[in-house]
Design a protein around this motif. Sequence first.
Motif, mmCIF file in Angstrom:
data_model
loop_
_atom_site.group_PDB
_atom_site.id
_atom_site.type_symbol
_atom_site.label_atom_id
_atom_site.label_comp_id
_atom_site.label_asym_id
_atom_site.label_seq_id
_atom_site.Cartn_x
_atom_site.Cartn_y
_atom_site.Cartn_z
ATOM 1 N N ILE A 9 0.856 -1.172 0.000
ATOM 2 C CA ILE A 9 0.000 0.000 0.000
ATOM 3 C C ILE A 9 0.899 1.232 0.000
ATOM 4 N N THR A 10 0.447 2.295 -0.660
ATOM 5 C CA THR A 10 1.197 3.542 -0.735
ATOM 6 C C THR A 10 0.263 4.708 -0.477
ATOM 7 N N TYR A 11 0.773 5.687 0.267
ATOM 8 C CA TYR A 11 0.038 6.931 0.489
ATOM 9 C C TYR A 11 0.920 8.078 0.013
ATOM 10 N N SER A 12 0.353 8.971 -0.795
ATOM 11 C CA SER A 12 1.112 10.100 -1.338
ATOM 12 C C SER A 12 0.389 11.406 -1.057
ATOM 13 N N THR A 13 1.162 12.433 -0.704
ATOM 14 C CA THR A 13 0.607 13.772 -0.575
ATOM 15 C C THR A 13 1.003 14.561 -1.813
ATOM 16 N N ILE A 24 4.676 7.429 1.335
ATOM 17 C CA ILE A 24 4.870 6.439 2.392
ATOM 18 C C ILE A 24 4.392 5.094 1.851
ATOM 19 N N THR A 25 5.251 4.087 1.956
ATOM 20 C CA THR A 25 4.945 2.786 1.367
ATOM 21 C C THR A 25 5.178 1.671 2.376
ATOM 22 N N ALA A 26 4.311 0.674 2.348
ATOM 23 C CA ALA A 26 4.486 -0.536 3.157
ATOM 24 C C ALA A 26 4.169 -1.737 2.275
ATOM 25 N N GLU A 27 4.961 -2.791 2.429
ATOM 26 C CA GLU A 27 4.771 -3.997 1.631
ATOM 27 C C GLU A 27 5.038 -5.211 2.510
#
Length: 122
Positions: A9-13, A24-27
């Motif tokens: 999952i990735t969150y971008s501003t 911000i990325t998590a795998e």
Amino acid sequence: LPQYAQFGITYSTKKEKFYHNLNITAEYETRQYEKINFLHTGIEWNLPDSWTRPIEDVSFRTGFITNFNNIEYQKFSFGLGFTYSQISIDFAFVPYFKLGSSYYFSIIYKFPVISVTVDEEY
């Protein structure tokens, strides 16, 4: 046959005041044949262009990997990169488990795009 799965999952501003282009990325990775599970996390921050003129893009990156089955497999990585005109330069430090540490350095030149209009006759 080897079996593994990855989920991320990735969150971008975008263009927010201080967190300009923060990613911000998590795998999560599981390898059934080796019976290990990894969690990869990372942050990349692109500085606003107004802070870095005449350099067009300045990025700071950091990452963390952990193996839930073996506490020794927790490693940090970091890097930075910037772009000026058509030249991009990147540097990264990446630890490998059994191979030791690695330093990654690259210089990329992007050729300019030439657009040509074509008149079609019928």
